[in-house]
Design an enzyme around this catalytic site. Structure first.
Site, PDB file in Angstrom:
ATOM      1  N   ASP A  38     -11.001   1.884  -2.896  1.00 30.83           N
ATOM      2  CA  ASP A  38     -11.498   1.529  -1.561  1.00 30.83           C
ATOM      3  C   ASP A  38     -13.015   1.483  -1.549  1.00 30.83           C
ATOM      4  O   ASP A  38     -13.621   1.079  -0.553  1.00 30.83           O
ATOM      5  CB  ASP A  38     -11.012   2.557  -0.525  1.00 30.83           C
ATOM      6  CG  ASP A  38      -9.591   2.263  -0.076  1.00 30.83           C
ATOM      7  OD1 ASP A  38      -9.101   1.149  -0.341  1.00 30.83           O
ATOM      8  OD2 ASP A  38      -8.962   3.148   0.533  1.00 30.83           O
ATOM      9  N   ASP A  89       0.828  -1.199   0.000  1.00 29.37           N
ATOM     10  CA  ASP A  89       0.000   0.000   0.000  1.00 29.37           C
ATOM     11  C   ASP A  89       0.867   1.255   0.000  1.00 29.37           C
ATOM     12  O   ASP A  89       2.074   1.199   0.262  1.00 29.37           O
ATOM     13  CB  ASP A  89      -0.896  -0.030   1.251  1.00 29.37           C
ATOM     14  CG  ASP A  89      -2.211   0.683   1.044  1.00 29.37           C
ATOM     15  OD1 ASP A  89      -2.313   1.501   0.125  1.00 29.37           O
ATOM     16  OD2 ASP A  89      -3.146   0.416   1.827  1.00 29.37           O
TER      17      ASP A  89
HETATM   18  C1  GLA Z   1      -5.744   1.792   2.320  1.00 29.16           C
HETATM   19  C2  GLA Z   1      -6.173   0.637   1.435  1.00 29.16           C
HETATM   20  C3  GLA Z   1      -7.192  -0.208   2.157  1.00 29.16           C
HETATM   21  C4  GLA Z   1      -6.601  -0.698   3.474  1.00 29.16           C
HETATM   22  C5  GLA Z   1      -6.112   0.475   4.308  1.00 29.16           C
HETATM   23  C6  GLA Z   1      -5.350  -0.001   5.522  1.00 29.16           C
HETATM   24  O1  GLA Z   1      -6.758   2.712   2.485  1.00 29.16           O
HETATM   25  O2  GLA Z   1      -6.666   1.098   0.212  1.00 29.16           O
HETATM   26  O3  GLA Z   1      -7.605  -1.285   1.359  1.00 29.16           O
HETATM   27  O4  GLA Z   1      -5.549  -1.592   3.196  1.00 29.16           O
HETATM   28  O5  GLA Z   1      -5.265   1.327   3.570  1.00 29.16           O
HETATM   29  O6  GLA Z   1      -4.906   1.045   6.324  1.00 29.16           O
END
Ligand code: GLA
Length: 703
Positions: A523, A453
């Site tokens: 997300d 990420d």
């Molecule tokens: C980001 C990602 C999510 C999750 C969060 C964790 O927002 O896109 O899918 O992994 O971080 O903190």
């Protein structure tokens, strides 16, 4: 031979299965673009090769269609290369040295070499042909053959000249967090349209690809010219129309706040910008790009597993017990890969602390991660883990120990986004730190999947300890280091697969897909919102690389309530995952989900390796329909989604695509057999009703 050269007229032709891309040296020695479109012969272009002018104010109109615009002399369109020599001269004047046709791994590459007439600077233009998909990969190498340094002020990968069209319609995507990959189109008028990222990564506000047509191309008809850039940092794509009706699209690493210093003997390589021509509309454009990614870009050909991800179930509140309980439920459903998301390390109980401290949290996992991993493996699933190695919370041991490891300007504050700062990846010690902790993690645990990420953009782009005249290299250095880290990890751990994520879909491009097997597009996991996100994604990127989760209803984000079936169907159009809190799901929901997962595994080869057809004919009626077809047309799966229906407004019949006209097919859930001809021309009635209804039909050749 895909690459031809006519030495009498000095013309090159790149011949793919269904297209020709032709350019040559005019009498002034400029490499002039001549043609790009349906197949023609190299000789057909001879009359096109000539310089032209309009007045002393437009003395070299032909330079508007230079294959690669060297800034200098009368170059006034978007330059591809702009440099500054040690003595302050900023004008390029190049001559041809030679060219070569290379062959490697069955692919032909044309390399054309130029040198400046006075300074020891060489430019090598690369054209690698992907004949089966009518694509050409272009890039450029700039070499300093002298003693003095040369500053590269702008080094674009390529310019794509589009043939004369009545109108030029540019299609691209825009977006935001949780609303990425929204399709847009606009007609170009004289001037420039700039698509870009200046945020340090690829960015969800735009994505580095373009398509141009005359305004009349559809999913299945019409000519489309397109390109996609393989770069995961700041980029720009400039679509420019001149007053003389020349349209070219120039793209590469963004030159905003960016410079690269070429020391004696050094080479700079611009990233690949792949371009293509489709005579079968946007659908064929996408299918060619998808199969190109499967065959030539992705690091592996592996099937994508059905995964479970804990994020929306437990957020930061992870612990061994809950994760094991989730794993049991996931295994019952037929999940193949269990991924634990954020929260497992350091003091990471929320997003305000712990990022950077990559040690297992002993309160949450008293016996380490291996207890959970053993359990997950015992249940027949692989184990995957979330990391965000480029970022750090100021409230972390790492930051307390190394406050100078982050990008910053000494006289400015450090902007926090999601309470975090970004590590300066240009520092060898930072790069080593990341490689070492990842190596430690992957060596000591049975980890088969990493979700990588990156949850913030770059601000205060200062490189401490880096020479003053090289400060603007930050944007490029970050990406180069990232690629080096991924490449080292993939080499060391070939059994580990990687997912690219950046607060959803902010780092998705053909550059990262040389290292990443799949991507998290957004997300936003709302099954309806996802349809348009997935559609925009699919214009460029392949369904196999698109991770889609089934989550709770109503969704946490927009309170929409949709059925389990609708959620599964929406997520089954890519690489299927589950992201709900299964500890709260009933046995019945688990059983129903197990059945959907079983169905997905049956159609997975079609979704992950077949050809995708977006059936857009009934879009105005609120219908989203996508079909995946086996390479030989013997089998297909159709997903259809109805948004909402007014009383008495029945859906017209939907015509399918990609089947064999003469073959007979059966459709599960429907009586009788149908010829491919009938399915593609007469269509079928979809029994969708009401709001948020969906169906999945399997269509198979009748034996
Ligand atoms: C980001 C990602 C999510 C999750 C969060 C964790 O927002 O896109 O899918 O992994 O971080 O903190």
């Amino acid at each position: 031979m895909a690459i031809q050269y006519n030495d009498q007229h000095h013309i090159f032709a790149i011949q793919t299965q269904n297209s020709s891309y032709i350019f040559g040296f005019n009498e002034k020695g400029n490499l002039q673009h001549l043609y790009w479109g349906a197949t023609i012969a190299i000789e057909d272009c001879v009359p096109l090769l000539r310089s032209s002018s309009h007045s002393s104010f437009d003395a070299e109109v032909d330079r508007e269609v230079e294959e690669y615009s060297f800034w200098g002399g009368l170059c006034y369109t978007e330059p591809a290369l702009k440099v500054r020599f040690h003595d302050g001269v900023r004008d390029l004047s190049v001559t041809y040295i030679d060219h070569q046709i290379l062959e490697e791994n069955g692919k032909e590459t044309l390399v054309i070499r130029f040198k400046d007439q006075h300074y020891p600077l060489e430019t090598h233009l690369y054209y690698t042909v992907i004949p089966e998909y009518d694509l050409v990969e272009r890039s450029a190498k700039i070499i300093n053959r002298g003693e003095d340094c040369i500053v590269l002020e702008s080094t674009q990968s390529a310019s794509w000249t589009i043939p004369y069209l009545q109108d030029y319609r540019l299609t691209h995507v825009t977006g935001k967090w949780s609303g990425e990959f929204q399709l847009r189109s606009t007609l170009l008028s004289e001037g420039k349209k700039l698509l870009e990222s200046r945020r340090g990564f690829t960015d969800g506000h735009a994505n580095p690809w373009f398509a141009i047509d005359a305004g009349d191309a559809t999913e299945s008809h019409g000519e489309v010219w397109f390109g996609a850039l393989a770069w995961s940092g700041n980029w720009k794509i400039v679509a420019e129309k001149t007053v003389f009706n020349h349209v070219k699209v120039t793209g590469g690493i963004h030159d905003f706040d960016s410079e690269w210093v070429l020391e004696a003997g050094e080479t700079f390589e611009a990233p690949v910008f792949v371009g293509g021509f489709s005579s079968g509309g946007f659908g064929q454009m996408s299918r060619h790009l998808h199969h190109y990614q499967y065959d030539h870009v992705l690091p592996s050909q592996q099937v994508r597993k059905v995964l479970y991800n804990s994020w929306e179930a437990t957020y930061f509140d992870v612990n061994a017990q809950d994760q094991m309980a989730l794993a049991e439920k996931a295994a019952k459903m037929g999940v193949e890969l269990f991924v634990m998301d954020d929260g497992w390390f350091g003091a990471r109980n929320h997003d305000r602390a712990g990022l950077g401290d990559w040690v297992v949290n002993k309160q949450k996992f008293p016996n380490g991660l291996n207890e959970l991993i053993t359990k997950v493996n015992g249940l027949g699933m692989d184990f995957g883990l979330w990391v965000e190695p480029e970022a750090v919370n100021p409230d972390s041991d790492l930051y307390r120990e190394h406050p100078d490891w982050v990008y910053h300007f000494p006289t400015r504050g450090r902007t926090e986004l999601r309470n975090q700062l970004l590590l300066d990846l240009s520092k060898p010690e930072v790069k080593r730190f990341i490689v070492d902790f990842m190596t430690d993690l992957l060596q000591n645990h049975q980890i088969k999947f990493i979700k990588w990420d990156m949850n913030r953009t770059i601000t205060e782009p200062g490189l401490k300890d880096h020479p003053l005249h090289r400060q603007k290299e930050i944007w490029i250095r970050h990406v180069q280091s990232l690629y080096e880290i991924w490449s080292e990890l993939r080499r060391k751990f070939p059994q580990v697969e990687f997912e690219t994520c950046a607060g959803g879909g902010s780092r998705i491009d053909l550059g990262i897909f040389r290292y990443a097997d799949q991507a998290w597009p957004s997300d936003n996991t709302d099954a309806f919102d996802r349809l348009s996100i997935q559609e925009g994604f699919s214009y460029t990127y392949a369904p196999k690389m698109m991770t889609c989760w089934v989550t709770e209803t109503p969704t946490g984000m927009n309170r929409r309530d949709v059925s389990l079936q609708y959620r599964f169907h929406s997520a089954m159009m890519g690489s299927l995952g589950i992201g709900a809190n299964l500890n709260e799901w009933s046995d019945e929901q688990i059983e129903q989900s197990a059945e959907f997962i079983r169905q997905y595994k049956q159609i997975r080869p079609l979704v992950q390796a077949g050809s995708q057809f977006r059936l857009s004919a009934l879009k105005q009626k609120g219908l989203t329909a996508v079909q995946y077809v086996h390479a030989n047309g013997s089998e297909s799966v159709l997903f259809a989604f109805l948004h909402s229906q007014k009383l008495g407004e029945l859906l017209p019949r939907l015509c399918l695509q990609g089947l064999q006209s003469d073959k007979q097919y059966v459709i599960d859930q429907l009586p009788g057999t149908y010829s491919g001809r009938a399915l593609m021309n007469v269509g079928i009635v979809l029994p969708l009703r009401g709001d948020f209804d969906s169906l999945m039909y399997r269509i198979q050749e009748s034996k």
